[in-house]
Design an enzyme around this catalytic site. Structure first.
Site, short mmCIF file in Angstrom:
data_model
loop_
_atom_site.label_atom_id
_atom_site.label_comp_id
_atom_site.label_asym_id
_atom_site.label_seq_id
_atom_site.Cartn_x
_atom_site.Cartn_y
_atom_site.Cartn_z
N HIS A 50 0.82 -1.21 0.00
CA HIS A 50 0.00 0.00 0.00
C HIS A 50 0.85 1.27 0.00
O HIS A 50 0.39 2.31 0.45
CB HIS A 50 -0.92 0.01 1.22
N ARG A 75 7.17 -5.97 3.44
CA ARG A 75 5.92 -6.58 3.00
C ARG A 75 5.84 -6.49 1.49
O ARG A 75 5.80 -5.38 0.92
CB ARG A 75 4.69 -5.91 3.63
N ASP A 89 16.59 -11.08 -3.06
CA ASP A 89 17.90 -10.77 -3.62
C ASP A 89 18.35 -9.36 -3.27
O ASP A 89 19.57 -9.08 -3.27
CB ASP A 89 17.89 -10.97 -5.14
N GLU A 154 -6.03 -11.99 6.97
CA GLU A 154 -6.82 -10.75 7.06
C GLU A 154 -8.21 -10.89 6.44
O GLU A 154 -8.73 -9.93 5.89
CB GLU A 154 -6.04 -9.59 6.43
N ASP A 180 -8.39 -5.22 7.04
CA ASP A 180 -9.04 -6.04 6.03
C ASP A 180 -9.96 -7.09 6.66
O ASP A 180 -10.97 -7.47 6.07
CB ASP A 180 -8.01 -6.71 5.13
#
Length: 258
Positions: A50, A75, A89, A154, A180
């Site tokens: 987000h 995240r 990576d 969620e 959520d």
């Protein structure tokens, strides 16, 4: 002398004798990331779901926080093999995957973070910051030791299966998302509604019973304390953008007449 990576969040949680409190970094700013990391918080979450973050900005924020004790977690926007590979990576050692709704989905996510034959992570350690360009001795055969994988439940469906999701091998912890979850329960925007808090608390209990650390997002201090009392091992208690928004609004209320 071979380089050593910092302890994973899995290790931090295993060693902790209290709840670990963290801050969200949603601005995409390395400066904000460094400020949050140097605040004394235990951990920070760099958000790609987000927030206006791509690989380059995440890398800059990992650099910015690397000189501080706070443990960074990233995240990802989605639990997808290529995205996971690229973020790992970059040198992200701790990954949070949103919207995981079943044990089967959790097993797929766990495989994305491990090299074959245990998983499906692509091999590029000699080209990447993850192994410090092969300066971390034994990174490939011990790759899973350098990475911790957390998934986010969620939705009503996911919360009901939180314990089973937590029990999946290769999943190091489960994070409950009340925002959520509230929407899934028909209570959009009411993450502190008693029914939402009750469902999230039950999920925390089930995750902990499965032997994995349970976490939750709670910007409301009363909710954060309630979840801590319920056994949450790690809690996100604020975000850079929210702190800036509320702080600047307070300045306006203080100095600008109605």
């Amino acid at each position: 002398m071979p380089l050593r990576l910092t302890p994973t969040f899995r290790e931090r949680l295993a060693e902790a004798d209290r709840t670990l409190f963290g801050g969200w970094i949603c601005s995409g700013s390395p400066v904000a990331a460094e400020i949050m990391a140097g605040s004394g918080l235990d951990w920070v979450l760099i958000d790609m779901e987000h927030a206006p973050n791509g690989l380059e900005s995440v890398l800059a924020q990992l650099h910015a926080v690397s000189g501080y004790p706070a443990t960074p977690m990233v995240r990802v926007p989605v639990g997808e093999t290529v995205v996971m590979k690229q973020v790992l990576d970059l040198g992200a050692q701790n990954i949070l995957v949103p919207m995981v709704s079943s044990p089967e989905h959790a097993r797929e996510v766990a495989a994305m973070a491990q090299y074959p034959p245990a998983g499906v992570r692509g091999v590029g350690s000699g080209l990447a910051r993850s192994a410090r360009w092969n300066r971390v001795e034994g990174y490939l055969p011990h790759g899973a030791e350098h990475v911790s994988v957390f998934v986010q439940v969620e939705s009503v469906e996911a919360v009901r299966q939180a314990g089973e999701i937590a029990a999946v091998d290769g999943i190091d912890g489960v994070f409950v998302g009340p925002s959520d979850l509230a929407a899934s329960m028909g209570l959009l925007g009411q993450q502190t509604h008693p029914d939402v808090v009750a469902a999230a608390t039950t999920a925390l209990t089930d995750i902990t019973a499965a032997g994995k650390p349970a976490g939750v997002n709670a910007f409301d201090p009363a909710a954060a304390q309630a979840y801590t009392d319920a056994g949450a091992a790690y809690v996100l208690v604020g975000a850079d953008v929210a702190l800036l928004a509320r702080g600047s609004e307070q300045l306006a209320r203080t100095y600008i007449p109605d």
